[in-house]
Scaffold this motif. Structure first.
Motif, mmCIF file in Angstrom:
data_model
loop_
_atom_site.group_PDB
_atom_site.id
_atom_site.type_symbol
_atom_site.label_atom_id
_atom_site.label_comp_id
_atom_site.label_asym_id
_atom_site.label_seq_id
_atom_site.Cartn_x
_atom_site.Cartn_y
_atom_site.Cartn_z
ATOM 1 N N ASP A 140 0.840 -1.204 0.000
ATOM 2 C CA ASP A 140 0.000 0.000 0.000
ATOM 3 C C ASP A 140 0.872 1.250 0.000
ATOM 4 N N HIS B 86 0.397 5.661 0.718
ATOM 5 C CA HIS B 86 -0.414 6.849 0.989
ATOM 6 C C HIS B 86 0.469 8.093 0.869
ATOM 7 N N GLY C 129 -5.776 9.919 3.531
ATOM 8 C CA GLY C 129 -6.612 8.781 3.138
ATOM 9 C C GLY C 129 -8.031 8.985 3.609
ATOM 10 N N HIS C 130 -8.883 8.063 3.250
ATOM 11 C CA HIS C 130 -10.278 8.093 3.695
ATOM 12 C C HIS C 130 -10.333 7.699 5.172
ATOM 13 N N SER C 131 -9.463 6.743 5.532
ATOM 14 C CA SER C 131 -9.320 6.312 6.928
ATOM 15 C C SER C 131 -8.205 7.131 7.573
ATOM 16 N N ALA D 194 -5.351 6.277 7.299
ATOM 17 C CA ALA D 194 -4.311 6.084 6.279
ATOM 18 C C ALA D 194 -3.063 5.364 6.802
ATOM 19 N N HIS E 119 -2.776 -1.294 6.436
ATOM 20 C CA HIS E 119 -3.489 -1.613 5.190
ATOM 21 C C HIS E 119 -2.751 -2.697 4.403
ATOM 22 N N ILE F 61 -8.707 -4.949 0.804
ATOM 23 C CA ILE F 61 -9.240 -4.065 1.853
ATOM 24 C C ILE F 61 -10.374 -3.173 1.343
ATOM 25 N N GLY F 62 -10.207 -2.658 0.140
ATOM 26 C CA GLY F 62 -11.225 -1.762 -0.417
ATOM 27 C C GLY F 62 -12.512 -2.488 -0.774
ATOM 28 N N PHE G 111 -13.972 -2.832 2.906
ATOM 29 C CA PHE G 111 -14.145 -1.548 3.606
ATOM 30 C C PHE G 111 -14.014 -0.422 2.582
ATOM 31 N N PRO G 112 -15.034 -0.183 1.770
ATOM 32 C CA PRO G 112 -14.919 0.771 0.664
ATOM 33 C C PRO G 112 -14.646 2.214 1.109
ATOM 34 N N ASP G 113 -13.832 2.910 0.314
ATOM 35 C CA ASP G 113 -13.505 4.298 0.672
ATOM 36 C C ASP G 113 -14.608 5.259 0.248
ATOM 37 N N ILE H 122 -11.601 6.312 9.966
ATOM 38 C CA ILE H 122 -11.601 5.186 10.905
ATOM 39 C C ILE H 122 -10.173 4.818 11.314
ATOM 40 N N LEU I 68 -10.036 -1.896 11.344
ATOM 41 C CA LEU I 68 -10.084 -2.644 10.071
ATOM 42 C C LEU I 68 -9.221 -3.909 10.162
#
Ligand SMILES: Nc1ccn([C@@H]2O[C@H](COP(=O)(O)O)[C@@H](O)[C@H]2O)c(=O)n1
Ligand SMILES: C[C@@]1(CO)OP(=O)(O)OP(=O)(O)OC[C@H]1O
Length: 160
Positions: A10, A12, A35-37, A39, A44, A59-60, A63-65, A73, A78
């Motif tokens: 991953d 970021h 990131g959405h989370s 990050a 991840h 992961i996506g 747990f969709p972004d 989160i 996660l």
């Protein structure tokens, strides 16, 4: 005993005005990961390695972004949910070996706390989680401090 391996990767982006979460802990730094989370790029990569080992997508997918419930989160949640998804299929985590690529900050001193934190979340021994750090010698996007990347390899086990 059936054993399977998995691999995760991953990236970021590093930006100003964000906290830097890595390996489940908050680090002091001038920038944080976007990131959405939260990050947490290491967590991840580990989630993806676990899901990959069990052939359970990524992961996506789980747990969709685009989902509000995952906005900002804590990635430890996660990771815990990922371990639970594998447990539902009878898998337990054997061991993990991961590498973080970051020019800065120096991570060496923080690695034991990351190991303890992640081991607790996953319900595994600290000895079963290895975390390493490397710079990329100022090369590429990590070298320019534009982002941080992480790689993880895992072994999972299941009784036949
Ligand atoms: N963000 C980082 C990067 C590296 N380290 C530690 O430094 C050692 C040397 O790194 P090189 O990239 O020059 O090979 C590496 O083995 C790590 O122990 C670190 O703590 N934090
Ligand atoms: C974790 C999730 C969900 O909040 O968002 P991000 O923090 O953007 O992380 P990424 O590694 O791009 O993929 C998984 C996402 O669905």
């Amino acid at each position: 005993m059936k054993i399977r391996v998995g691999f995760g990767f991953d990236v970021h982006q590093l930006v100003e005005g964000r906290e830097l979460w890595l390996g489940g802990i908050l680090l002091e730094h001038t920038k944080g990961l976007l990131g959405h989370s939260d990050a947490d790029v290491l967590l991840h990569a580990v989630c993806d390695a676990l899901l990959g080992a069990a052939n359970m997508r990524d992961i996506g997918y789980h747990f969709p972004d685009t989902a509000g419930e995952y906005k900002n989160i804590d990635s430890k949640i996660l990771l815990k949910k990922t371990v639970e998804l594998l447990a539902d299929k009878g898998y337990t985590v054997g061991n993990i070996d991961a590498t973080i690529c970051a020019e800065r900050p120096k991570l060496k001193a923080h690695i034991p706390l990351m190991q303890e934190t992640m081991a607790k979340v996953m319900g595994i021994d600290v000895d079963d989680i290895s975390i390493k750090a490397t710079t990329t010698e100022k090369l590429g996007f990590t070298g320019r401090e534009e982002g941080i990347s992480a790689y993880a390899t895992v072994l999972i086990e299941k009784n036949n």
